[in-house]
Design an enzyme around this catalytic site. Structure first.
Site, PDB file in Angstrom:
ATOM      1  N   GLY A  46     -71.404 -46.813  25.269  1.00  0.00           N
ATOM      2  CA  GLY A  46     -70.274 -47.376  25.070  1.00  0.00           C
ATOM      3  C   GLY A  46     -70.588 -49.100  25.390  1.00  0.00           C
ATOM      4  O   GLY A  46     -71.299 -49.238  26.249  1.00  0.00           O
ATOM      5  N   ASP A 222     -68.480 -52.002  18.491  1.00  0.00           N
ATOM      6  CA  ASP A 222     -69.801 -52.524  19.081  1.00  0.00           C
ATOM      7  C   ASP A 222     -69.903 -53.713  18.776  1.00  0.00           C
ATOM      8  O   ASP A 222     -70.687 -54.434  19.439  1.00  0.00           O
ATOM      9  CB  ASP A 222     -70.884 -51.326  18.548  1.00  0.00           C
TER      10      ASP A 222
HETATM   11  O1  MRU Z   1     -73.056 -44.512  20.724  1.00  0.00           O
HETATM   12  P1  MRU Z   1     -72.168 -44.713  21.626  1.00  0.00           P
HETATM   13  O2  MRU Z   1     -71.413 -43.781  22.282  1.00  0.00           O
HETATM   14  O3  MRU Z   1     -72.383 -45.851  22.784  1.00  0.00           O
HETATM   15  O4  MRU Z   1     -70.828 -45.488  20.909  1.00  0.00           O
HETATM   16  C1  MRU Z   1     -69.665 -46.076  21.383  1.00  0.00           C
HETATM   17  C2  MRU Z   1     -68.790 -46.482  20.359  1.00  0.00           C
HETATM   18  O5  MRU Z   1     -68.853 -46.588  19.381  1.00  0.00           O
HETATM   19  C3  MRU Z   1     -67.494 -47.235  20.938  1.00  0.00           C
HETATM   20  O6  MRU Z   1     -66.437 -47.224  20.227  1.00  0.00           O
HETATM   21  C4  MRU Z   1     -67.737 -48.807  21.375  1.00  0.00           C
HETATM   22  O7  MRU Z   1     -68.902 -48.852  21.849  1.00  0.00           O
HETATM   23  C5  MRU Z   1     -66.633 -49.360  22.134  1.00  0.00           C
HETATM   24  S1  MRU Z   1     -66.624 -48.693  23.712  1.00  0.00           S
HETATM   25  C6  MRU Z   1     -65.317 -49.527  24.532  1.00  0.00           C
END
Ligand code: MRU
Length: 319
Positions: A46, A222
């Site tokens: 995240g 992200d």
């Molecule tokens: O691969 P991840 O689990 O790190 O991806 C996370 C996401 O795509 C979330 O939607 C994003 O980081 C926002 S978290 C508040």
């Protein structure tokens, strides 16, 4: 009470998100290499939580006596898409350079980054409440909750803010193959908070929009480019296209630290491609015939014109 991450006297303690929901275990990182590995292998994930963990990674690297350039290189090579990682490292680098690597000052800055993130989530909740308070059936993808931040969450923070004001909502969480952030993580943290959650396989999104009266979609981000194009978990782009077709508002919730003003549009956002084993295998078992190919992009980019509003800690905006 569980927590996503905690720093205590040279140790970063992380809830191991690979093991949820079956096991609630914590991983202790006392070395820079351990922090980098935990980010890369998604013990912590995240965008905001990655940024905060990396900030503490700098402190831990400094305690080990590593040099600034080595520390930055190690942490930057973990996950390329979430800009919060690079944003947090830039802040830590500035403090290092100003204070000649003072551990005390680095710790203060990392704690500040953590606290600011929690406050940002609360503010996102406050602004998002205005947009979602009348929506009862809300779809989300991945996990943009307390597990993805210092606490409270971005997209799920909005849902928490609605709950705190007495609004009952039903969350439709897409399972989010291959890492299952929706089925494992969003479902886990929402059920802890007694927020009603229905899990859908990713391919059910269109069916659910058509048949289950979904009233809004809300996701995290992200990296958001200058024009509003937004990188988020793979599948988000498809959801936005479907939402447009069904005339359902599509909201992105993210702290200001997720906006990358150095990037003019989504094409310039680096997209992480992870090991195809995550797609070809499930819980250690191969689920496809051997020899077949796979792709595993972890994120996709939703163009700005499919996004109804971007909800930030400073207010909400049209892309
Ligand atoms: O691969 P991840 O689990 O790190 O991806 C996370 C996401 O795509 C979330 O939607 C994003 O980081 C926002 S978290 C508040």
């Amino acid at each position: 009470m569980w927590f996503t991450l905690k720093y205590d006297k040279g140790t970063l303690i992380l809830l191991d998100q690979r093991k949820l929901p079956q096991r609630e275990i914590y991983v202790k990182c006392r070395k820079l290499s351990e922090v980098a590995k935990a980010i890369k292998e998604m013990v912590v994930r995240g965008a905001p939580a990655i940024g905060v963990s990396a900030a503490y990674g700098v402190v831990i690297g400094a305690l080990e006596g590593k040099g600034l350039n080595f520390i930055l290189k190690t942490l930057k090579s973990t996950r390329p898409t979430a800009v919060n990682l690079f944003w947090a490292l830039e802040r830590m680098k500035n403090v290092w350079e100003k204070t000649d690597g003072s551990i005390e000052e680095l710790e203060i800055e990392a704690r500040k980054i953590e606290e600011e993130d929690l406050n940002a989530c609360k503010n996102i909740g406050k602004f998002g409440f205005e947009l979602l308070k009348d929506k009862k059936r809300i779809m989300t993808i991945c996990n943009a909750g307390a597990l993805a931040t210092s606490g409270y969450g971005t997209a799920l923070g909005v849902i928490r803010a609605c709950k705190e004001k007495g609004i009952r909502q039903e969350v439709f969480a897409l399972e989010t193959r291959p890492f299952l952030q929706g089925a494992r993580l969003t479902a886990w943290e929402l059920s802890k908070d007694k927020i009603s959650t229905t899990i859908l396989c990713d391919g059910m999104a269109g069916w659910a929009m058509k048949n289950l009266k979904i009233e809004a979609v809300i996701t995290g981000a992200d990296r958001i480019a200058k024009n509003g194009d937004t990188a988020n978990k793979i599948g988000t782009y498809s959801l936005a296209v479907l939402a447009k077709h069904h005339n359902i508002p599509f909201y992105v919730a993210a702290p200001w630290s997720t906006i990358d003003l150095n990037i003019s549009k989504g094409d310039e956002i680096p997209i992480e491609e992870r090991d195809v084993k995550e797609v070809l295998f499930f819980q250690g078992k191969r689920i496809t015939p051997s020899g077949v190919l796979a792709r595993n992009p972890a994120f996709d980019v939703t163009p700005y014109y499919l996004i109804t509003k971007i909800i930030t800690d400073r207010g909400y905006y049209e892309p």
